[in-house]
Design a protein around this motif. Sequence first.
Motif, PDB file in Angstrom:
ATOM      1  N   ASP A 189       0.819  -1.224   0.000  1.00  0.00           N
ATOM      2  CA  ASP A 189       0.000   0.000   0.000  1.00  0.00           C
ATOM      3  C   ASP A 189       0.849   1.269   0.000  1.00  0.00           C
ATOM      4  OD1 ASP A 189      -2.508  -1.221  -0.050  1.00  0.00           O
ATOM      5  OD2 ASP A 189      -2.598  -1.406   2.126  1.00  0.00           O
ATOM      6  N   ASP A 190       1.898   1.302   0.811  1.00  0.00           N
ATOM      7  CA  ASP A 190       2.692   2.534   0.949  1.00  0.00           C
ATOM      8  C   ASP A 190       3.257   2.989  -0.393  1.00  0.00           C
ATOM      9  OD1 ASP A 190       2.182   2.311   3.550  1.00  0.00           O
ATOM     10  OD2 ASP A 190       4.241   1.895   4.214  1.00  0.00           O
ATOM     11  N   ILE A 213       0.318   4.042  -2.813  1.00  0.00           N
ATOM     12  CA  ILE A 213      -0.292   5.300  -2.367  1.00  0.00           C
ATOM     13  C   ILE A 213       0.646   6.478  -2.656  1.00  0.00           C
ATOM     14  CG2 ILE A 213      -0.970   6.595  -0.290  1.00  0.00           C
ATOM     15  CD1 ILE A 213      -2.167   3.848   0.732  1.00  0.00           C
ATOM     16  N   SER A 214       1.939   6.278  -2.454  1.00  0.00           N
ATOM     17  CA  SER A 214       2.838   7.415  -2.691  1.00  0.00           C
ATOM     18  C   SER A 214       2.925   7.758  -4.181  1.00  0.00           C
ATOM     19  CB  SER A 214       4.213   7.195  -2.049  1.00  0.00           C
ATOM     20  OG  SER A 214       5.001   6.411  -2.875  1.00  0.00           O
ATOM     21  N   GLU A 223      -7.367  -0.076   2.711  1.00  0.00           N
ATOM     22  CA  GLU A 223      -6.438   0.984   3.122  1.00  0.00           C
ATOM     23  C   GLU A 223      -6.299   2.041   2.004  1.00  0.00           C
ATOM     24  OE1 GLU A 223      -4.451   1.580   5.811  1.00  0.00           O
ATOM     25  OE2 GLU A 223      -3.061   3.020   4.895  1.00  0.00           O
ATOM     26  N   GLN A 224      -6.127   1.561   0.775  1.00  0.00           N
ATOM     27  CA  GLN A 224      -6.011   2.490  -0.365  1.00  0.00           C
ATOM     28  C   GLN A 224      -7.296   3.295  -0.542  1.00  0.00           C
ATOM     29  OE1 GLN A 224      -4.738   0.355  -3.922  1.00  0.00           O
ATOM     30  NE2 GLN A 224      -3.051  -0.629  -2.843  1.00  0.00           N
ATOM     31  N   VAL A 239      -7.472   6.028   2.134  1.00  0.00           N
ATOM     32  CA  VAL A 239      -6.554   7.138   1.862  1.00  0.00           C
ATOM     33  C   VAL A 239      -7.096   7.986   0.697  1.00  0.00           C
ATOM     34  CG1 VAL A 239      -4.236   7.767   1.072  1.00  0.00           C
ATOM     35  CG2 VAL A 239      -4.515   5.983   2.799  1.00  0.00           C
TER      36      VAL A 239
END
Length: 171
Positions: free
Chosen positions: A49-50, A53-54, A78-79, A82
């Motif tokens: 995810d990190d 997402i970035s 999670e995505q 965000v």
Amino acid sequence: MNIIIFGPPGSGKGTQAKRIASLGFNHICTGDLLRERKFALGTGDLVGDDVVISIVKEKLEAHKGDNFVFDGFPRTLEQAQVLKELVDIDAVFLLNVDDEELIRRVVRRGQKSGRADDNADVMKKRLKEYAEKTYPIKQFYSLDNKLHVIDGTEPIETIFEKIKRYVENKG
Ligand code: AMP
């Protein structure tokens, strides 16, 4: 306006998203963005995810004020959570296609694309990831009354007309 094209691998998300882009949307396809950055996607596992997402945040920052069509994102709760903080989502179009047809389509695509993950073996893993991590976020959007379910086996033009009608009526 921001919309999401949601569905399993091979459901036609990219095909529709490209057409939607022609209506004035900036097309954000996380699969393409990862391939451009040379991520190894051959196993069918989702990327963390990190990282994803970035990459999306970077794109949104660089094109503030655009209309976006998201293709292949979000793929986890999670995505989705965000993304909700980053932009307002107007509609989510879920393209429904049964697994047998998805495998047929992806194997056919693999013969042309040469993508390491477009084959029957890796597809099993991709469909498992979809069922376990991605499909559940359908609920997230249906609670928000954003979800539009479409039969993804209908002709490409018929599906596009449905999405286009929505965009033109709302816009
Ligand atoms: P796609 O081109 O959308 O089928 O994506 C190809 C592969 O890229 C997927 O099987 C995942 O490994 C990775 N990928 C693309 N989008 C995401 C995402 N939103 N989250 C995690 N992994 C992703």
